[in-house]
Design an enzyme around this catalytic site. Sequence first.
Site, PDB file in Angstrom:
ATOM      1  N   GLY A  97      -4.790  -2.043  -4.774  1.00 34.02           N
ATOM      2  CA  GLY A  97      -4.305  -1.042  -3.833  1.00 34.02           C
ATOM      3  C   GLY A  97      -2.830  -0.787  -4.032  1.00 34.02           C
ATOM      4  N   GLY A  98      -2.264   0.014  -3.103  1.00 31.70           N
ATOM      5  CA  GLY A  98      -0.858   0.368  -3.215  1.00 31.70           C
ATOM      6  C   GLY A  98       0.069  -0.799  -2.980  1.00 31.70           C
ATOM      7  N   THR A 152      -2.890  -6.520  -5.107  1.00 27.84           N
ATOM      8  CA  THR A 152      -4.130  -6.645  -5.863  1.00 27.84           C
ATOM      9  C   THR A 152      -4.890  -7.841  -5.326  1.00 27.84           C
ATOM     10  OG1 THR A 152      -3.084  -5.712  -7.837  1.00 27.84           O
ATOM     11  CG2 THR A 152      -5.132  -6.943  -8.150  1.00 27.84           C
ATOM     12  N   VAL A 153      -6.204  -7.668  -5.156  1.00 25.98           N
ATOM     13  CA  VAL A 153      -7.042  -8.741  -4.630  1.00 25.98           C
ATOM     14  C   VAL A 153      -7.818  -9.362  -5.789  1.00 25.98           C
ATOM     15  CG1 VAL A 153      -8.879  -9.366  -3.032  1.00 25.98           C
ATOM     16  CG2 VAL A 153      -7.244  -7.577  -2.423  1.00 25.98           C
ATOM     17  N   LYS A 195      -5.049 -12.247  -2.105  1.00 26.71           N
ATOM     18  CA  LYS A 195      -4.336 -10.971  -2.077  1.00 26.71           C
ATOM     19  C   LYS A 195      -2.899 -11.206  -2.517  1.00 26.71           C
ATOM     20  CE  LYS A 195      -3.800  -6.855   0.770  1.00 26.71           C
ATOM     21  NZ  LYS A 195      -4.210  -6.212   2.030  1.00 26.71           N
ATOM     22  N   ASP A 230      -5.301   0.158  10.931  1.00 25.89           N
ATOM     23  CA  ASP A 230      -5.712   0.714   9.631  1.00 25.89           C
ATOM     24  C   ASP A 230      -7.217   0.547   9.441  1.00 25.89           C
ATOM     25  OD1 ASP A 230      -5.357   1.995   7.215  1.00 25.89           O
ATOM     26  OD2 ASP A 230      -4.989   0.159   6.112  1.00 25.89           O
TER      27      ASP A 230
END
Length: 684
Positions: free
Chosen positions: A26-27, A30-31, A46, A140
């Site tokens: 993601g922005g 990283t997972v 994460k 979110d």
Amino acid sequence: MSGSQDLWSGRVLDGRYQIDSELARGGMATVYRAQDLRLDRPVALKVMRADLARDETFVRRFVHEARAAARLQHPHIVSVYDQGEDDGCVYLAMELVEGQTLRDVIRTRAPLSTRQALDLLLPVTEALAAAHAAGMVHRDVKPENVLLGTPHPRTDPIVKVADFGLARMEGVASVTTEMLWATAAYLAPEQIDGQTSDPRTDVYAVALLLFELVTGRKAFPGEDPVRVAYEHVHGGVPHARELAPTVPRAVEQLILRAGAVEPDDRPQDATELLHDLRTLRLELSDTDLDALPGGDETIPVQVDGDRTQVVPVGTPHQHTRHSGSTGHTGHTDHSSQSGATATRALPVRDGIPGRASSPAAPGGYARTTGNRSPARRPAPPAPRPARRRGIGGWIIGLLLLALLAGGGYGFWYLTEGPAVHSEMPPVAGLTQVEAREALDRKELDAFFTPVYSEDVPADTVISADYEPGAVLRHGTDVTMELSQGPERYAVPRLDGVTPGDAVDLLRDNQLSLGEQHTEHHETIPAGQIIRSDPEVGAQVPPGTAVQVWVSDGLAPVGLPNVVGSTEAQATGELSRLGLTVEIDPQRVSDEEVPEGSVVSQDPTPGEVEAGSTVRLVISDGPELVEIPQVVGRQFSAVEQELTDLGLVVTRDDVRGGFFGSVRSQSIEPGEMVPRGTEIVLEVV
């Protein structure tokens, strides 16, 4: 696996988490799938972007939010296990949920029936209700943050909500516009207007999820996040039945109420929304719950690359592909709008009929009109107070133009809202509750860092990272040092452990091992600790050296001389001293020690360890001999024989003993007598 994955694969963070493979990117982070080497279990790791990890403000907020999320314990919330930093790499260890996301379900199966949609949303709402009860807002909620533990919604997936408390971090100035792209479609109007987020913000997002599940498309589609944000504030949630007529009217009304522009018009938190969803499910018939748009066939799902394009009537049109867009398909509407402003919805896919539509709402979403009967139109939502317009609208319009022209800063300003500021209030000396209330009145966010203090009472604010009177933007995080009182640690229980183990126990309590003394003890084995000073449970400052007394075993005892004592006397005396008595099964003859008495002992008299074993040999008395028959025999012949047996021979002559023959003996033949016994012989 990408090159970046190759660089990370196999790396061990913090000496504990071994990275296996990349799961998502993601922005912000990283997972990765990783293995917890300490607890031998898989986890989702994460890892923050390197540039964000260098931002102290970002990391501080990340740590605060991670701690808050870790306190949430619910079966439908992804558990947060650990948070740490390794050589500048900031990470979060979370529960690994194998499966897919709600986004995958929407892409492959939406639109769903009302029953299927509620099966997925009820666990999500339960998770949010638990968070709201704990004073936390997600901020979110979106399909990417809803994880399904099984690959198909009809197989009773394990639904879990992820990233609790972390979404707010995407609003910090260092986050780029791209990071908000996936979130823009689910932002509540108050988030865009810069107002304070509360549980009603999450309620709004759930309404959009329900809309998307039952219609197969986003409530606010669009390629431009600024345009999407504008639609949230000025457009309102569309009517679901215009896209999917089989959606029950009660479901549509709930979506409109939960997705109201004004927060006051929505359910006040997820608990109220959960009650409404459960009531809705009970009141709907099976037919309504299981109805799908288009009868038995599902309307094709809107996926990346397939969308409905809205173009003006009379303008040449063609099928167009845009990555990341969303749209809808539906039934044909038999009416059209005349005039240059009318638009027509044209589907991309061949063979799927389009639908004429009314003038397009901002963002390319076309509302259906025409020959639909008034009875079939959904009832409008309850009247609500008009939102701010006029000058505010012009300001937002100007901001939109600025953002479209120049980018990220304008969108940040739009999503953060007007630059409203407050003065930092004095908080030093206030309690935690008082300080939080003082900041709430100024619309500032309070965070507390517990610290020890020898001078400031517990639960009292020592200092804050902003001075009183500092001008701060609404929503600014203010971190305060909260006194925990003097730093004290309890002395752990050490009795029964070795000094080596005591070192580890004391180190865990921020203490150290002090002087070691030895003393005898009746019950604690040698080498183990008897007691400590300070004693167990005493609260002492960190680094205190704790003295210990170590057992040297049982104290020695004096072993007496029991030779000559009877067996019973010797056994009793030794037992009273705590010694163990062992009797030799083989007795021995002794000329001096009577039968049944102790002939010898081992060890010999002296000092021995308590509990030692003493072996005793018991006398069988003097050695016995058997008297032979000597009558009628010559005295000269038997005298030596009896003497050799150890007997004392006495001669008694009768009539001068002329013949030298034994006429009688004083001890009968066959009798057993001790050596040294006198035997008298009459000799004639």
